[in-house]
Design a protein around this motif. Structure first.
Motif: not given
Length: 737
Positions: A194-195, A368-372, A374-375
């Motif tokens: 996903f990333l 923001a989701l990828i680099e935040g 959360a992963p």
């Protein structure tokens, strides 16, 4: 203990190592594989817990072999200090039986105590036990929680809303992977995939982005309007290429002009009343009329299907692409190539476009989701789940230990030896259940996966086999199974294709049964002795049916033809006194009657001769002669049948199902009655005497009647044999040289 002698039992010529206790299992290693009854068996033939078979079949080839069974016993023995419960065939594990000095056993013991305390709230003391059902309940409940040791985290197992949303998004994009709970979840591989997709999307967007203060770029020559302009160019690209190519062709002279002209015959074939046909014709027609100048005049005639695109090309695209004041009315090949080249980088960029994210997730939100954080937080949950796998593996080992303690003795007795074959109280693991058919209980029922492969081998077993299709309705689902049932006692009677019965599996569940095929072999000596007479009867009936049937059809046809000729023919008026009537032709009605009279006369003569011959023979001599011949035929047929019956081999039937056997298991009387029998009347039943001593209408002879009848036939046969002993001896000598 290991120095004790190996004890082999003789089961009517079948010498097998006897295994009845854990001590016998311990000495099983000393029995060479060539002395094992079976050295390899398909897992689908063993009717026991399927999880056990998966644990033993370590190479996952669908077969249990000698070394795999020995390894399974060694694994069990290494963890059990007390093996006496193996003979009890129990799946309840006593914690005190586990060998605490062995690390794996100590770990299993500690885990069991932990699970018992977690369930009951009390510490597991001396004598504590854990059953297979408890172990499976612990494992199933464990699997629904996180961490559960499989390295997969499902969205429903995550308490944090943001991480749960990220996990759900990953499952939607990548398809996810099944968690032990049954839900789809995320592992490290799916997270990384996903990333990678998200970063590829961001990189693609960055490549097509305009730099600060810029209105256009190589990728976006029209800025924000590049997509719309490129769409116009792409729609007309094929027709423009066609137009300029046809213009070039016109330079080849009048012949080329004639080829490009619309032919009357092509229009003649067009249905001018069909709009769809006209649309298709125009779609294939040129964009404009080609000219030798090779220039597209956008103010001249344009194919009606492409007028709107041509107008947008003239007004919206060409002025900016060619650097001219709009609208542009003329387009030559060089201008067209310049336009195509201008949008080349944009088309190349579009061809690399990654799959879109759900919910149009892109740009700053995706970044923001990828680099935040959360992963990486989700990755930590996955790794935590992986680290908890030791307890799950321990629960699986506890399940394996309970299953082996319950089944290892039965498995050994279905490979090393087969004592259950000779026991009315036990069943072998290959016996699927009981087929009730034609008033008998048939227990020799084996699963059949491929009848085409099974039947050729089964035919060499000399066993009467009925292939039966089984069907059972369970809720909305219909279960099906195919078995081969060996009929080993009695006679065939009504068993044939289409015969229906009922089947009871090992759990007592009822199935509908239907015979689909049979392998016909002798079942008993009586059936073999009477076989020649049965065949003779069938032959005589068949021949008589064919003979009299054909003769009757011919006679009916001849008579019908003669009657029709007689009725149709008109009588002629005699011109003179009638002369004596000539004899009727042989083929007429009269000929038929005469022929019939001759036939009846011949039959009468034959009957008279037969009666005269019988009258000249002593009736007692005739009866003795017939009885003697019948007795000799029955004796030889019964003897040959007895030889075949002694060669009936159960092991060959099993080999047809995929077993590998070292021994021959021949059917003797005790086995024949064990596999096929007429059940006795229920205990306490009262059987009323028959009305007549010998026969009752519609029923078989009473037991006394059978004895009297058999004695009479035996006496008659013996008397005939003695009376014609010289003739029989001479005939036997001639028969055998």
């Amino acid at each position: 203990m290991t120095n004790a002698p190996l004890i082999f039992g003789d089961y009517r010529g079948l010498v097998q190592y006897e295994i009845g206790s854990a001590e016998d299992l311990a000495r099983m290693q000393a029995v060479p594989p060539a002395r094992w009854s079976s050295t390899s068996v398909p897992v689908e033939q063993l009717l026991c817990d399927e999880a056990l078979l998966r644990y033993i079949d370590t190479d996952e080839n669908g077969r249990i072999r000698v070394q795999e069974l020995l390894d399974a016993y060694d694994w069990l023995k290494a963890r059990l200090r007390n093996t006496s419960r193996i003979a009890a065939r129990t799946d309840t594990v006593h914690l005190d039986d586990l060998d605490a000095s062995q690390p794996d056993a100590a770990r299993l013991r500690s885990l069991a105590r932990k699970r018992i305390k977690a369930t009951t709230g009390q510490a597991a003391g001396a004598g504590a036990t854990i059953s297979l059902a408890d172990i499976r309940a612990f494992r199933d409940g464990y699997a629904k929680k996180a961490p559960n040791g499989d390295g997969i985290v499902a969205p429903a197992q995550i308490g944090d809303a943001a991480l749960s949303r990220l996990a759900a998004l990953i499952v939607e994009v990548t398809g996810g992977v099944a968690d032990l709970s049954g839900d789809l979840g995320v592992d490290e591989a799916k997270l990384d995939a996903f990333l990678a997709l998200g970063r590829a999307r961001l990189a693609w967007e960055a490549e097509g982005a305009l730099s600060a203060g810029a209105e256009t770029s190589d990728v976006l020559p029209f800025g924000a309007g590049t997509a719309a302009a490129s769409e116009v160019v792409d729609k007309l690209a094929g027709k423009l290429d066609q137009f300029f190519a046809q213009c070039d062709l016109l330079g080849q002279g009048p012949v080329a002009e004639e080829r490009l002209a619309v032919k009357p015959e092509s229009l003649a074939a067009l249905d001018v009343n069909d709009p769809a046909a006209i649309q298709k014709f125009l779609r294939e027609a040129p964009l404009a009329r080609p000219s030798r100048a090779g220039v597209l005049d956008l103010d001249a005639w344009i194919n009606p299907l492409f007028v709107d695109e041509a107008r947008r090309l003239s007004v919206e695209v060409l002025p900016r692409a060619l650097g001219e004041a709009g609208p542009v009315r003329k387009l030559d090949p060089k201008g067209w190539e310049k336009v195509r080249a201008l949008f080349g980088p944009y088309r190349a960029w579009q061809s690399k476009k990654p799959a879109a994210m759900p919910g149009d997730l892109a740009g700053a939100e995706l970044c923001a989701l990828i680099e935040g954080p959360a992963p990486e937080a989700l990755r930590a949950l996955v790794q935590e789940d992986q680290q908890a796998s030791a307890e799950l593996v321990g629960l699986s080992d506890l399940e394996k230990l309970a299953l082996l303690q319950r089944w290892i003795l039965d498995l050994a007795n279905n490979m090393v030896s087969f004592p259950a074959l000779f026991s009315a109280k036990e069943r072998c693991l290959f016996e699927v259940g009981t087929l009730v058919l034609d008033g008998r209980e048939i227990n020799l029922c084996l699963r059949v996966v491929d009848k085409a492969e099974h039947k050729p081998i089964a035919e060499t077993s000399n066993v009467f086999v009925a292939y039966v299709d089984l069907e059972r309705k369970e809720g909305d689902a219909t279960r099906k199974m195919h078995v081969a049932a060996g009929v080993t006692s009695g006679t065939r009677r009504g068993i044939g294709v289409g015969k229906r019965g009922v089947f009871y599996d090992r759990e007592g569940k009822e199935w509908d049964a239907k015979v689909t095929d049979v392998i016909v072999k002798p079942i008993s000596i009586l059936e073999a002795a009477l076989a020649p007479f049965v065949k003779l009867r069938e032959l005589v009936v068949d021949k008589m049916t064919k003979l009299f049937g054909s003769k009757l059809e011919a006679a009916e046809k001849t008579m019908t033809d003669d009657v029709n000729k007689t009725l149709v023919a008109a009588p002629a008026a005699p011109a003179a006194p009638a002369a004596p009537a000539p004899a009727p032709p042989a083929g007429g009605l009269g000929g038929t009657l005469v022929g019939g009279g001759i036939a009846f006369a011949a039959i009468g003569s034959a009957a008279a001769f037969a009666l005269q011959t019988l009258a000249s023979i002593n009736p007692l001599d005739a009866m003795l002669a017939v009885g003697g011949v019948a007795l000799v035929v029955m004796t030889f047929s019964g003897f040959l049948g007895w030889l075949k019956l002694r060669k009936r081999d159960v092991s060959t039937l099993l080999e047809a199902s995929g077993w590998a056997f070292n021994v021959r298991i021949y059917l003797r009387r005790n086995l024949s009655l064990r596999f096929t029998r007429v059940p006795p009347l229920p205990r306490g039943s009262i059987r009323k005497p028959r009305v007549t001593p010998l026969f009752v209408s519609g029923e078989e002879p009473a037991p006394v009647g059978r004895i009297v009848l058999a004695a009479a036939l035996l006496s008659l046969g013996a008397a005939a044999g003695w009376y014609y002993r010289e003739v029989i001896v001479t005939w036997v000598r001639q028969l055998f040289g």
